[in-house]
Each structure stands twice: as C-alpha cells, then as structure tokens.
Design an enzyme around this catalytic site. Structure first.
Site, PDB file in Angstrom:
ATOM      1  N   LYS A 232      54.742  27.067  12.632  1.00  0.00           N
ATOM      2  CA  LYS A 232      54.134  25.862  13.217  1.00  0.00           C
ATOM      3  C   LYS A 232      52.614  25.895  13.061  1.00  0.00           C
ATOM      4  CE  LYS A 232      57.680  25.308  16.808  1.00  0.00           C
ATOM      5  NZ  LYS A 232      57.972  25.432  18.248  1.00  0.00           N
TER       6      LYS A 232
ATOM      7  N   HIS B  30      59.049  39.360  25.712  1.00  0.00           N
ATOM      8  CA  HIS B  30      60.469  39.082  25.957  1.00  0.00           C
ATOM      9  C   HIS B  30      60.871  39.441  27.381  1.00  0.00           C
ATOM     10  CE1 HIS B  30      59.998  42.852  23.813  1.00  0.00           C
ATOM     11  NE2 HIS B  30      60.052  42.253  22.663  1.00  0.00           N
TER      12      HIS B  30
HETATM   13  C1  LIG Z   1      51.385  46.132  26.856  1.00  0.00           C
HETATM   14  C2  LIG Z   1      52.141  45.427  27.969  1.00  0.00           C
HETATM   15  C3  LIG Z   1      51.231  44.329  28.521  1.00  0.00           C
HETATM   16  C4  LIG Z   1      53.455  44.847  27.440  1.00  0.00           C
HETATM   17  O1  LIG Z   1      54.051  44.060  28.443  1.00  0.00           O
HETATM   18  P1  LIG Z   1      55.609  44.126  28.807  1.00  0.00           P
HETATM   19  O2  LIG Z   1      55.836  43.207  29.952  1.00  0.00           O
HETATM   20  O3  LIG Z   1      55.994  45.554  28.930  1.00  0.00           O
HETATM   21  O4  LIG Z   1      56.384  43.591  27.554  1.00  0.00           O
HETATM   22  P2  LIG Z   1      56.551  42.102  26.971  1.00  0.00           P
HETATM   23  O5  LIG Z   1      57.994  41.832  26.839  1.00  0.00           O
HETATM   24  O6  LIG Z   1      55.747  41.089  27.698  1.00  0.00           O
HETATM   25  O7  LIG Z   1      55.902  42.247  25.537  1.00  0.00           O
HETATM   26  C5  LIG Z   1      56.404  43.150  24.622  1.00  0.00           C
HETATM   27  C6  LIG Z   1      55.735  42.872  23.318  1.00  0.00           C
HETATM   28  O8  LIG Z   1      54.324  42.893  23.504  1.00  0.00           O
HETATM   29  C7  LIG Z   1      53.713  43.394  22.329  1.00  0.00           C
HETATM   30  N1  LIG Z   1      52.804  44.456  22.769  1.00  0.00           N
HETATM   31  C8  LIG Z   1      53.115  45.680  23.216  1.00  0.00           C
HETATM   32  N2  LIG Z   1      51.993  46.359  23.538  1.00  0.00           N
HETATM   33  C9  LIG Z   1      50.954  45.528  23.277  1.00  0.00           C
HETATM   34  C10 LIG Z   1      49.532  45.651  23.392  1.00  0.00           C
HETATM   35  N3  LIG Z   1      48.946  46.757  23.834  1.00  0.00           N
HETATM   36  N4  LIG Z   1      48.760  44.605  23.024  1.00  0.00           N
HETATM   37  C11 LIG Z   1      49.315  43.465  22.542  1.00  0.00           C
HETATM   38  N5  LIG Z   1      50.662  43.291  22.409  1.00  0.00           N
HETATM   39  C12 LIG Z   1      51.463  44.314  22.784  1.00  0.00           C
HETATM   40  C13 LIG Z   1      54.818  43.873  21.397  1.00  0.00           C
HETATM   41  O9  LIG Z   1      54.950  42.906  20.373  1.00  0.00           O
HETATM   42  C14 LIG Z   1      56.047  43.911  22.284  1.00  0.00           C
HETATM   43  O10 LIG Z   1      57.247  43.515  21.669  1.00  0.00           O
HETATM   44  P3  LIG Z   1      57.926  44.308  20.445  1.00  0.00           P
HETATM   45  O11 LIG Z   1      57.785  45.775  20.776  1.00  0.00           O
HETATM   46  O12 LIG Z   1      59.335  43.836  20.407  1.00  0.00           O
HETATM   47  O13 LIG Z   1      57.127  43.916  19.221  1.00  0.00           O
HETATM   48  C15 LIG Z   1      52.500  46.419  29.098  1.00  0.00           C
HETATM   49  O14 LIG Z   1      53.349  47.418  28.576  1.00  0.00           O
HETATM   50  C16 LIG Z   1      51.311  47.041  29.770  1.00  0.00           C
HETATM   51  O15 LIG Z   1      50.771  48.053  29.355  1.00  0.00           O
HETATM   52  N6  LIG Z   1      50.906  46.474  30.876  1.00  0.00           N
HETATM   53  C17 LIG Z   1      49.872  46.999  31.676  1.00  0.00           C
HETATM   54  C18 LIG Z   1      50.439  47.256  33.023  1.00  0.00           C
HETATM   55  C19 LIG Z   1      49.425  47.711  33.971  1.00  0.00           C
HETATM   56  O16 LIG Z   1      48.301  48.055  33.652  1.00  0.00           O
HETATM   57  N7  LIG Z   1      49.795  47.713  35.200  1.00  0.00           N
HETATM   58  C20 LIG Z   1      48.920  48.120  36.199  1.00  0.00           C
HETATM   59  C21 LIG Z   1      49.334  47.802  37.557  1.00  0.00           C
HETATM   60  S1  LIG Z   1      50.457  46.503  37.720  1.00  0.00           S
END
Ligand SMILES: CC(C)(COP(=O)(O)OP(=O)(O)OC[C@H]1O[C@@H](n2cnc3c(N)ncnc32)[C@H](O)[C@@H]1OP(=O)(O)O)[C@@H](O)C(=O)NCCC(=O)NCCS
Length: 114
Positions: A57, A99
C-alpha cells in the site's frame, strides 16, 4: 518527504501453511521452518503478511508496484524487522509490526531521500 503510508491487519486464523509459499520469500521461509512452536509460526506468517500488505500500500502511494514474494523482511540482531528488498535508490522505508493472539498488524512508511 513522506510519499506513502500503509497499514494492514490480519486475522491469524486466516493464515495457513499453504499460504506460507505465497507470503514468504526463500530467506524468510528458512527462518519460518526453524521455528518450533505452531503459535509462533502462525504469528510470524500473519505478521509478515500484514506488514507486506502495508508495504504494498505504501509503495503504491509512491507509484511503485511490488509483489508479496519479492518483499524480504528479516529481523536484525535486536529482533527489529528490516525491509531488505525491494531497495529503491533514494527511498527510505520504515516498517513495524505487532501480533496478538488473534490478530497481527503491519505498518509502513515510504519516504523520499531527495
Ligand atoms: C520489543 C517489544 C516492544 C516487542 O513487543 P511485544 O509486545 O513483545 O511484541 P509485539 O507482538 O508487539 O511485536 C513483535 C514484533 O515486534 C518486532 N520487534 C521486536 N523487537 C523489536 C524492537 N526492539 N524494535 C522494533 N521492533 C521490534 C518484531 O518484528 C516482532 O515480530 P517478529 O519477531 O514476528 O518479526 C518488547 O519485547 C519490549 O522490549 N518491550 C519493552 C517492555 C518494557 O520495557 N517494559 C517495562 C515495564 S512495563
């Protein structure tokens, strides 16, 4: 300057193994094949599908036609998805995907570097 944006949401249970051949490039398929859990395989496929639709898209708005299996998305060392192909000179493409249990979503932005 932003030339195009795209978003797509995919219901995970619409995705099946047969579709993987139409969604994944050989490099992505190799990664997919090495995943152990079925749920992880499904979310990987669904996320790739949504992200590729979003890329199509966004490119379309930038007057570029691309096809799903020509798109390659690989994750870097920090698991961040990167668009490897197509790679147009002077265009920058940013992507993101997420996801949940039932749905996956993908987002893309195409920018001109000129
Ligand atoms: C990186 C992070 C944001 C991913 O979020 P999530 O809810 O686990 O996963 P989602 O389903 O939203 O997203 C997964 C996708 O994000 C992408 N992804 C993973 N790590 C990433 C990063 N560091 N930056 C950008 N994209 C990222 C990938 O494409 C992944 O899918 P794939 O492995 O199938 O390709 C999460 O693991 C994270 O580190 N969050 C920080 C949490 C935190 O600091 N908490 C503190 C207190 S609450």
């Amino acid at each position: 300057m932003i030339l195009g944006i795209g978003v797509d949401i995919c219901q995970n249970n619409r995705i099946n193994v047969e579709l993987s051949q139409r969604i994944l490039n050989e490099l992505e398929f190799e990664f997919y094949n090495n995943l152990k859990l079925d749920a992880r395989k499904t979310e990987y496929l669904s996320g790739r599908f949504a992200c590729k639709e979003a890329i199509i898209k966004a490119f379309s708005q930038a007057d570029k036609e691309v096809y799903m299996r020509d798109i390659i998305i690989l994750n870097d060392d920090l698991n961040r998805p990167q668009l490897i192909k197509p790679n147009f000179t002077n265009l920058k493409v940013s992507i993101s995907l997420s996801h949940e249990k039932d749905y996956s979503i993908g987002f893309a932005i195409v920018e001109s570097l000129d």
